[in-house]
Scaffold this motif. Structure first.
Motif, PDB file in Angstrom:
ATOM      1  N   GLY A  26     -30.136  14.391  -8.631  1.00  9.66           N
ATOM      2  CA  GLY A  26     -31.576  14.465  -8.803  1.00  9.66           C
ATOM      3  C   GLY A  26     -32.049  15.896  -8.637  1.00  9.66           C
ATOM      4  N   ILE A  27     -33.182  16.064  -7.970  1.00  9.68           N
ATOM      5  CA  ILE A  27     -33.769  17.399  -7.812  1.00  9.68           C
ATOM      6  C   ILE A  27     -33.140  18.051  -6.581  1.00  9.68           C
ATOM      7  N   ILE A  28     -31.906  18.521  -6.739  1.00  8.95           N
ATOM      8  CA  ILE A  28     -31.134  19.083  -5.620  1.00  8.95           C
ATOM      9  C   ILE A  28     -31.792  20.341  -5.072  1.00  8.95           C
ATOM     10  N   SER A  29     -32.416  21.107  -5.932  1.00  3.10           N
ATOM     11  CA  SER A  29     -32.986  22.390  -5.508  1.00  3.10           C
ATOM     12  C   SER A  29     -34.096  22.229  -4.485  1.00  3.10           C
ATOM     13  N   SER A  30     -34.645  21.014  -4.366  1.00  2.00           N
ATOM     14  CA  SER A  30     -35.738  20.792  -3.429  1.00  2.00           C
ATOM     15  C   SER A  30     -35.260  20.475  -2.011  1.00  2.00           C
ATOM     16  N   ILE A  31     -33.971  20.203  -1.857  1.00  2.00           N
ATOM     17  CA  ILE A  31     -33.452  19.767  -0.557  1.00  2.00           C
ATOM     18  C   ILE A  31     -33.402  20.929   0.432  1.00  2.00           C
ATOM     19  N   ASN A  32     -33.977  20.711   1.621  1.00  2.00           N
ATOM     20  CA  ASN A  32     -33.940  21.721   2.682  1.00  2.00           C
ATOM     21  C   ASN A  32     -32.804  21.486   3.674  1.00  2.00           C
ATOM     22  N   ALA A  33     -32.482  20.225   3.879  1.00  2.00           N
ATOM     23  CA  ALA A  33     -31.445  19.882   4.851  1.00  2.00           C
ATOM     24  C   ALA A  33     -30.855  18.530   4.499  1.00  2.00           C
ATOM     25  N   MET A  34     -29.612  18.328   4.921  1.00  2.00           N
ATOM     26  CA  MET A  34     -28.958  17.032   4.775  1.00  2.00           C
ATOM     27  C   MET A  34     -28.291  16.683   6.093  1.00  2.00           C
ATOM     28  N   GLY A  35     -28.024  15.407   6.255  1.00  2.00           N
ATOM     29  CA  GLY A  35     -27.414  15.007   7.513  1.00  2.00           C
ATOM     30  C   GLY A  35     -26.855  13.617   7.475  1.00  2.00           C
ATOM     31  N   TRP A  36     -26.282  13.256   8.592  1.00  2.00           N
ATOM     32  CA  TRP A  36     -25.724  11.918   8.785  1.00  2.00           C
ATOM     33  C   TRP A  36     -26.385  11.266   9.992  1.00  2.00           C
ATOM     34  N   TYR A  37     -26.737  10.021   9.830  1.00  2.00           N
ATOM     35  CA  TYR A  37     -27.279   9.194  10.895  1.00  2.00           C
ATOM     36  C   TYR A  37     -26.426   7.934  10.973  1.00  2.00           C
ATOM     37  N   ARG A  38     -26.531   7.237  12.090  1.00  2.00           N
ATOM     38  CA  ARG A  38     -25.778   5.990  12.215  1.00  2.00           C
ATOM     39  C   ARG A  38     -26.600   4.949  12.950  1.00  2.00           C
ATOM     40  N   GLN A  39     -26.271   3.695  12.670  1.00  2.00           N
ATOM     41  CA  GLN A  39     -26.961   2.588  13.327  1.00  2.00           C
ATOM     42  C   GLN A  39     -25.940   1.527  13.684  1.00  2.00           C
ATOM     43  N   ALA A  40     -25.806   1.289  14.966  1.00  2.00           N
ATOM     44  CA  ALA A  40     -24.919   0.249  15.467  1.00  2.00           C
ATOM     45  C   ALA A  40     -25.710  -1.057  15.602  1.00  2.00           C
ATOM     46  N   PRO A  41     -25.032  -2.198  15.611  1.00  2.00           N
ATOM     47  CA  PRO A  41     -25.743  -3.481  15.729  1.00  2.00           C
ATOM     48  C   PRO A  41     -26.612  -3.534  16.975  1.00  2.00           C
ATOM     49  N   GLY A  42     -27.858  -3.918  16.801  1.00  2.00           N
ATOM     50  CA  GLY A  42     -28.777  -4.049  17.913  1.00  2.00           C
ATOM     51  C   GLY A  42     -29.338  -2.741  18.437  1.00  2.00           C
ATOM     52  N   LYS A  43     -29.021  -1.635  17.782  1.00  2.00           N
ATOM     53  CA  LYS A  43     -29.500  -0.333  18.236  1.00  2.00           C
ATOM     54  C   LYS A  43     -30.313   0.343  17.149  1.00  2.00           C
ATOM     55  N   GLU A  44     -31.092   1.352  17.560  1.00  2.00           N
ATOM     56  CA  GLU A  44     -31.862   2.111  16.599  1.00  2.00           C
ATOM     57  C   GLU A  44     -30.975   3.131  15.879  1.00  2.00           C
ATOM     58  N   ARG A  45     -31.438   3.521  14.698  1.00  2.00           N
ATOM     59  CA  ARG A  45     -30.722   4.558  13.965  1.00  2.00           C
ATOM     60  C   ARG A  45     -30.818   5.875  14.729  1.00  2.00           C
ATOM     61  N   GLU A  46     -29.699   6.601  14.815  1.00  2.00           N
ATOM     62  CA  GLU A  46     -29.678   7.842  15.562  1.00  2.00           C
ATOM     63  C   GLU A  46     -29.046   8.961  14.746  1.00  2.00           C
ATOM     64  N   LEU A  47     -29.470  10.176  15.068  1.00  2.00           N
ATOM     65  CA  LEU A  47     -28.922  11.348  14.400  1.00  2.00           C
ATOM     66  C   LEU A  47     -27.483  11.575  14.841  1.00  2.00           C
ATOM     67  N   VAL A  48     -26.630  11.937  13.874  1.00  2.00           N
ATOM     68  CA  VAL A  48     -25.252  12.310  14.175  1.00  2.00           C
ATOM     69  C   VAL A  48     -25.087  13.812  13.997  1.00  2.00           C
ATOM     70  N   ALA A  49     -25.443  14.314  12.813  1.00  2.00           N
ATOM     71  CA  ALA A  49     -25.298  15.736  12.524  1.00  2.00           C
ATOM     72  C   ALA A  49     -26.163  16.099  11.331  1.00  2.00           C
ATOM     73  N   THR A  50     -26.637  17.354  11.318  1.00  2.00           N
ATOM     74  CA  THR A  50     -27.402  17.846  10.187  1.00  2.00           C
ATOM     75  C   THR A  50     -26.910  19.236   9.797  1.00  2.00           C
ATOM     76  N   ILE A  51     -27.171  19.595   8.553  1.00  2.00           N
ATOM     77  CA  ILE A  51     -26.854  20.928   8.059  1.00  2.00           C
ATOM     78  C   ILE A  51     -27.992  21.379   7.158  1.00  2.00           C
ATOM     79  N   SER A  52     -28.436  22.617   7.368  1.00  2.00           N
ATOM     80  CA  SER A  52     -29.540  23.137   6.571  1.00  2.00           C
ATOM     81  C   SER A  52     -29.014  23.829   5.320  1.00  2.00           C
TER      82      SER A  52
END
Length: 115
Positions: A26-52
């Motif tokens: 898609g419009i890749i040039s607009s992206i400022n940062a990307m990252g990974w998040y995870r969600q375990a059963p019964g838990k909220e989604r949490e940040l794992v790692a990001t890269i700018s």
């Protein structure tokens, strides 16, 4: 608009390794940062790692020293190398991309750490 597709999840024994990949389109040039998040059963989604776009990285304390986020092709591909995996790393892992206006999410990939 940005579309994200993850791959690389699976079942691994404790102490093992996996590499997750996220392909952006898609419009890749607009992206400022990307990252990974995870969600375990019964838990909220949490940040794992990001890269700018500039290459700065950020990690959750729980994965520092074990996981490495990297990118290729100016935010077209983002990887998460996961080493020394623990049962508590079991979760659905989601790729995320941010531009000035929106957050974009992939469909998620399951990572299960079990003997």
């Amino acid at each position: 608009q940005v579309q994200l597709v993850e791959s690389g999840g699976g079942l691994v024994q404790p102490g093992g390794s996996l590499r997750l990949s996220c392909a952006a389109s898609g419009i890749i040039s607009s992206i400022n940062a990307m990252g990974w998040y995870r969600q375990a059963p019964g838990k909220e989604r949490e940040l794992v790692a990001t890269i700018s776009r500039g290459g700065s990285t950020n990690y959750a304390d729980s994965v520092k020293g074990r996981f490495t986020i990297s990118r290729a092709g100016a935010m077209i591909l983002v990887y998460l190398q996961m080493n020394s995996l623990k049962p508590e790393d079991t979760a659905v892992y989601y790729c995320n991309a941010q531009d000035r206006a929106s957050d974009y999410w992939g469909q998620g990939t399951q990572v299960t750490v079990s003997s």
